[in-house]
Write a protein that holds these residues in place. Structure first.
Motif, PDB file in Angstrom:
ATOM      1  N   LYS A   1      49.454  50.440  40.215  1.00 46.44           N
ATOM      2  CA  LYS A   1      48.407  51.419  39.918  1.00 46.44           C
ATOM      3  C   LYS A   1      47.404  51.544  41.067  1.00 46.44           C
ATOM      4  O   LYS A   1      46.573  52.443  41.065  1.00 46.44           O
ATOM      5  N   GLU A   2      47.456  50.617  41.996  1.00 49.88           N
ATOM      6  CA  GLU A   2      46.621  50.656  43.203  1.00 49.88           C
ATOM      7  C   GLU A   2      47.566  50.680  44.391  1.00 49.88           C
ATOM      8  O   GLU A   2      48.364  49.759  44.569  1.00 49.88           O
ATOM      9  N   LYS A   3      47.480  51.696  45.204  1.00 50.37           N
ATOM     10  CA  LYS A   3      48.369  51.816  46.362  1.00 50.37           C
ATOM     11  C   LYS A   3      47.534  51.924  47.639  1.00 50.37           C
ATOM     12  O   LYS A   3      46.359  52.233  47.605  1.00 50.37           O
ATOM     13  N   GLY A   4      48.212  51.668  48.749  1.00 50.25           N
ATOM     14  CA  GLY A   4      47.565  51.835  50.045  1.00 50.25           C
ATOM     15  C   GLY A   4      46.918  50.582  50.601  1.00 50.25           C
ATOM     16  O   GLY A   4      46.348  50.622  51.687  1.00 50.25           O
ATOM     17  N   TRP A   5      47.006  49.463  49.882  1.00 43.41           N
ATOM     18  CA  TRP A   5      46.427  48.223  50.393  1.00 43.41           C
ATOM     19  C   TRP A   5      47.424  47.557  51.337  1.00 43.41           C
ATOM     20  O   TRP A   5      48.614  47.487  51.049  1.00 43.41           O
ATOM     21  N   SER A   6      46.932  47.055  52.460  1.00 44.86           N
ATOM     22  CA  SER A   6      47.808  46.364  53.404  1.00 44.86           C
ATOM     23  C   SER A   6      48.100  44.957  52.892  1.00 44.86           C
ATOM     24  O   SER A   6      47.381  44.439  52.028  1.00 44.86           O
ATOM     25  N   PRO A   7      49.141  44.280  53.408  1.00 47.49           N
ATOM     26  CA  PRO A   7      49.434  42.899  52.981  1.00 47.49           C
ATOM     27  C   PRO A   7      48.256  41.961  53.183  1.00 47.49           C
ATOM     28  O   PRO A   7      47.990  41.109  52.333  1.00 47.49           O
ATOM     29  N   ALA A   8      47.534  42.118  54.305  1.00 44.67           N
ATOM     30  CA  ALA A   8      46.379  41.248  54.557  1.00 44.67           C
ATOM     31  C   ALA A   8      45.279  41.488  53.529  1.00 44.67           C
ATOM     32  O   ALA A   8      44.628  40.544  53.064  1.00 44.67           O
ATOM     33  N   GLN A   9      45.050  42.759  53.178  1.00 39.85           N
ATOM     34  CA  GLN A   9      44.032  43.074  52.172  1.00 39.85           C
ATOM     35  C   GLN A   9      44.435  42.525  50.810  1.00 39.85           C
ATOM     36  O   GLN A   9      43.600  41.976  50.083  1.00 39.85           O
ATOM     37  N   GLU A  10      45.708  42.687  50.447  1.00 43.20           N
ATOM     38  CA  GLU A  10      46.172  42.162  49.160  1.00 43.20           C
ATOM     39  C   GLU A  10      46.019  40.642  49.108  1.00 43.20           C
ATOM     40  O   GLU A  10      45.637  40.079  48.084  1.00 43.20           O
ATOM     41  N   LYS A  11      46.306  39.997  50.236  1.00 39.42           N
ATOM     42  CA  LYS A  11      46.189  38.543  50.287  1.00 39.42           C
ATOM     43  C   LYS A  11      44.735  38.107  50.138  1.00 39.42           C
ATOM     44  O   LYS A  11      44.431  37.122  49.452  1.00 39.42           O
ATOM     45  N   ALA A  12      43.831  38.861  50.772  1.00 40.98           N
ATOM     46  CA  ALA A  12      42.406  38.532  50.674  1.00 40.98           C
ATOM     47  C   ALA A  12      41.902  38.727  49.250  1.00 40.98           C
ATOM     48  O   ALA A  12      41.107  37.932  48.743  1.00 40.98           O
ATOM     49  N   ILE A  13      42.359  39.785  48.584  1.00 36.89           N
ATOM     50  CA  ILE A  13      41.965  40.033  47.191  1.00 36.89           C
ATOM     51  C   ILE A  13      42.485  38.910  46.297  1.00 36.89           C
ATOM     52  O   ILE A  13      41.772  38.407  45.418  1.00 36.89           O
ATOM     53  N   SER A  14      43.729  38.522  46.515  1.00 33.84           N
ATOM     54  CA  SER A  14      44.316  37.435  45.728  1.00 33.84           C
ATOM     55  C   SER A  14      43.580  36.128  45.968  1.00 33.84           C
ATOM     56  O   SER A  14      43.437  35.307  45.045  1.00 33.84           O
ATOM     57  N   LYS A  15      43.098  35.917  47.198  1.00 35.67           N
ATOM     58  CA  LYS A  15      42.364  34.689  47.513  1.00 35.67           C
ATOM     59  C   LYS A  15      41.103  34.586  46.666  1.00 35.67           C
ATOM     60  O   LYS A  15      40.739  33.506  46.182  1.00 35.67           O
ATOM     61  N   VAL A  16      40.416  35.718  46.465  1.00 34.05           N
ATOM     62  CA  VAL A  16      39.208  35.703  45.633  1.00 34.05           C
ATOM     63  C   VAL A  16      39.580  35.473  44.173  1.00 34.05           C
ATOM     64  O   VAL A  16      38.938  34.689  43.465  1.00 34.05           O
ATOM     65  N   ALA A  17      40.622  36.166  43.710  1.00 32.65           N
ATOM     66  CA  ALA A  17      41.012  36.075  42.304  1.00 32.65           C
ATOM     67  C   ALA A  17      41.594  34.705  41.958  1.00 32.65           C
ATOM     68  O   ALA A  17      41.301  34.151  40.891  1.00 32.65           O
ATOM     69  N   GLN A  18      42.408  34.146  42.856  1.00 36.24           N
ATOM     70  CA  GLN A  18      43.109  32.903  42.544  1.00 36.24           C
ATOM     71  C   GLN A  18      42.382  31.672  43.072  1.00 36.24           C
ATOM     72  O   GLN A  18      42.351  30.642  42.423  1.00 36.24           O
ATOM     73  N   GLY A  19      41.782  31.776  44.267  1.00 37.63           N
ATOM     74  CA  GLY A  19      41.114  30.634  44.872  1.00 37.63           C
ATOM     75  C   GLY A  19      42.086  29.710  45.578  1.00 37.63           C
ATOM     76  O   GLY A  19      43.282  29.705  45.300  1.00 37.63           O
ATOM     77  N   GLY A  20      41.552  28.919  46.523  1.00 38.93           N
ATOM     78  CA  GLY A  20      42.365  27.936  47.215  1.00 38.93           C
ATOM     79  C   GLY A  20      42.374  26.616  46.452  1.00 38.93           C
ATOM     80  O   GLY A  20      41.735  26.482  45.403  1.00 38.93           O
ATOM     81  N   PRO A  21      43.087  25.598  46.966  1.00 39.11           N
ATOM     82  CA  PRO A  21      43.205  24.316  46.253  1.00 39.11           C
ATOM     83  C   PRO A  21      41.862  23.670  45.930  1.00 39.11           C
ATOM     84  O   PRO A  21      41.629  23.260  44.793  1.00 39.11           O
TER      85      PRO A  21
ATOM     86  N   ASN B   1      37.860  47.595  57.533  1.00 39.02           N
ATOM     87  CA  ASN B   1      38.406  47.649  58.887  1.00 39.02           C
ATOM     88  C   ASN B   1      39.884  48.021  58.895  1.00 39.02           C
ATOM     89  O   ASN B   1      40.587  47.784  59.869  1.00 39.02           O
ATOM     90  N   GLY B   2      40.382  48.583  57.806  1.00 35.93           N
ATOM     91  CA  GLY B   2      41.757  49.055  57.785  1.00 35.93           C
ATOM     92  C   GLY B   2      42.800  47.977  57.656  1.00 35.93           C
ATOM     93  O   GLY B   2      43.962  48.182  58.010  1.00 35.93           O
ATOM     94  N   GLY B   3      42.419  46.798  57.170  1.00 34.88           N
ATOM     95  CA  GLY B   3      43.397  45.742  56.939  1.00 34.88           C
ATOM     96  C   GLY B   3      43.659  44.845  58.128  1.00 34.88           C
ATOM     97  O   GLY B   3      44.579  44.029  58.090  1.00 34.88           O
TER      98      GLY B   3
END
Length: 503
Positions: A382-402, A477-479
């Motif tokens: 449902k969300e398109k146009g995000w680069s892999p780096a942007q998706e990874k950064a979003i997931s980092k906030v949602a999931q968190g590191g160890p 910054n465009g990913g």
């Protein structure tokens, strides 16, 4: 075999020798076939505690062997021993598991030059700090961490060791207090080290990346340039656009089979009518801006269905305008970056609003929820146009590191209004401490537990805020990472994005 005292009495001519020198001489002469450590233990000779250097080396060896032997020790204590006890109870046997299993920490320490603990406070504390550093060095060595990450991890471990060493002196033999003190010091230092390392990088990146408002203004300026150059869309192009929009709106349920435009989505409805109005002739760049603004407003609608529909229409409109002029293609990219940055800024602002002392939700919890919503929409398409780096950064906030996940879990000990925090963080520790040493110990353990939760929440909040800042920078910054003057600053941001040894 005689004791060291007996040996000294038997060889009076060697009274000038120390116990260690005398034992070594006797061992070489009469008992060379016996390991020297076993011989010394048998005759009751205790190795010298030594000074700071000896205590530090011994602490490092204890910490490293403890980390290496931890899997075997845990298996022996948590599985082998209980199972053996059960077998003995059922069958009446007397099977005794080994106190020194192969690969355990005790076995790994055999033959190592580990001195007994010193009786002096300074060397004792140095040894305790070294144990924490040695224990952290093992997983860091196998993690592929960079030099900076390794130093950060060892620094955090050393700080935790200082906390444990102080607790060891204040409350000797109290393992609970020592563990809590080490945890608080280690987590706090880890956050501080990371904060110092990343603050300059984030500041430099913020300066290098335009704000959402600047991106929108730059895109608007490009539209003005295209307008001055006389760029227009022909009547046939606008007619085709209108037909595409009608088809899309019909498929999405905005237009009924009778041709009536639904009023359930007023912003999307207004944008659709504008496109229809301009379908009777050429469309100027100014008119394109008007349509796009209406679509952008609809795409920001609080109604999820309307927002989704308008986002699809906005993307289709940008696909329509971009080929008309190079300026419009660039403007489209800038608008896209602005929209993504605006979306994540909104998520952050919502997190601020939804966190607070009365909600029982920390800032990190609220960020996790808001970014988790974005992450789920990306996963579901449902969300398109995000680069892999942007998706990874979003997931980092949602999931968190160890470490952030650990901080989140420990944060449940804080006396917040989340329903079970007071029970887990205060009540149960008090009951346990009271059972061990009375009300005073119960109160101390309960207080330490709640303090752990409060500090852990603060650490999780800082790490969540840092990760969201990086996600916003990448969105605007465009990913890609911004080009800052210092290469090391880029490396720091990259490490923060993918996680570090301390986090």
């Amino acid at each position: 075999m005689a004791s060291i005292a007996d040996i000294r009495a038997k060889f009076p001519q060697y009274q000038d020798l120390s116990d260690e020198q005398l034992a070594n001489a006797v061992h070489r002469k009469f008992y060379a076939d016996i390991p020297v450590d076993e011989f010394n233990k048998t005759i009751g000779l205790q190795p010298a505690a030594g000074g700071y250097g000896t205590q530090v080396v011994s602490g490092l060896l204890e910490g490293a062997t403890g980390a290496l032997g931890a899997p075997v020790d845990l298996m022996n204590n948590l599985v082998v021993r209980p199972v053996t006890s059960g077998i003995n109870a059922v069958f009446g046997t007397d099977i005794q598991p080994s106190d020194n299993p192969l690969g355990g920490s005790k076995g790994l320490r055999e033959g190592l030059a580990i001195a007994p603990p010193s009786t002096e406070m300074g060397p004792q504390m140095a040894r305790r700090v070294s144990q924490s550093v040695g224990g952290a060095a093992v997983p860091l060595a196998g993690s592929g961490a960079t030099v900076a990450q390794t130093l950060a991890g060892l620094g955090s471990a050393a700080a935790g060791g200082v906390g444990g060493a102080v607790a060891q002196q204040v409350a000797p033999g109290n393992a609970a207090v020592e563990t809590v003190a080490e945890l608080l010091a280690g987590l706090g230092a880890g956050g501080a080290i990371s904060g110092i390392a990343n603050r300059s990088a984030r500041n430099a990146a913020e300066k290098a990346v335009p704000t959402v408002e600047k991106l929108k203004q730059d895109a608007s300026d490009l539209y003005d340039l295209a307008d001055k150059n006389g760029v227009t869309a022909t009547k046939s192009q606008t007619t085709a656009l209108s037909q595409d929009f009608k088809s899309l709106a019909t498929d999405e349920g905005l237009i009924s089979p009778t041709g009536r435009v639904s009023e359930a989505y007023p912003k999307a409805r207004e944008a659709l009518k504008l496109v229809e109005d301009y379908a009777n002739g050429p469309m100027t760049v100014k008119q394109m801006q008007t349509v796009r603004k209406a679509l952008a407003d609809a795409a920001a609608s609080p109604d999820g269905a309307e927002r989704r529909m308008a986002t699809i229409m906005l993307r289709k409109f940008d696909d329509f305008t971009s080929p008309l002029a190079p300026e419009l293609e660039t403007a489209r990219s800038l608008y896209s970056r602005a929209a993504k940055g605006d979306q994540l800024e909104t998520a952050r602002e919502l997190a601020i609003q939804k966190s607070g002392q009365y909600s029982g939700k920390t800032y990190d919890d609220a960020l996790k929820t808001e970014y988790g919503n974005v992450e789920r929409r990306i996963i579901k398409g449902k969300e398109k146009g995000w680069s892999p780096a942007q998706e990874k950064a979003i997931s980092k906030v949602a999931q968190g590191g160890p470490t952030q996940k650990t901080a989140r879990a420990l944060g449940k000990l804080a006396p917040t209004g989340n329903g079970y925090g007071p029970l887990v963080g205060a009540g149960m520790p008090f009951v346990i401490g009271n059972a061990i040493g009375g009300p005073a110990v119960g109160s101390a353990v309960s207080g330490a537990s709640m303090a752990t939760g409060i500090i852990a929440n603060q650490l999780a909040n800082r790490m969540g805020a840092r990760s969201s800042e990086i996600a916003e920078i990448l969105a605007r910054n465009g990913g890609v990472l911004p080009r800052v003057s210092d290469t090391e600053l880029q490396n720091i941001i990259a490490r923060a994005l993918i996680g570090s040894a301390a986090h």
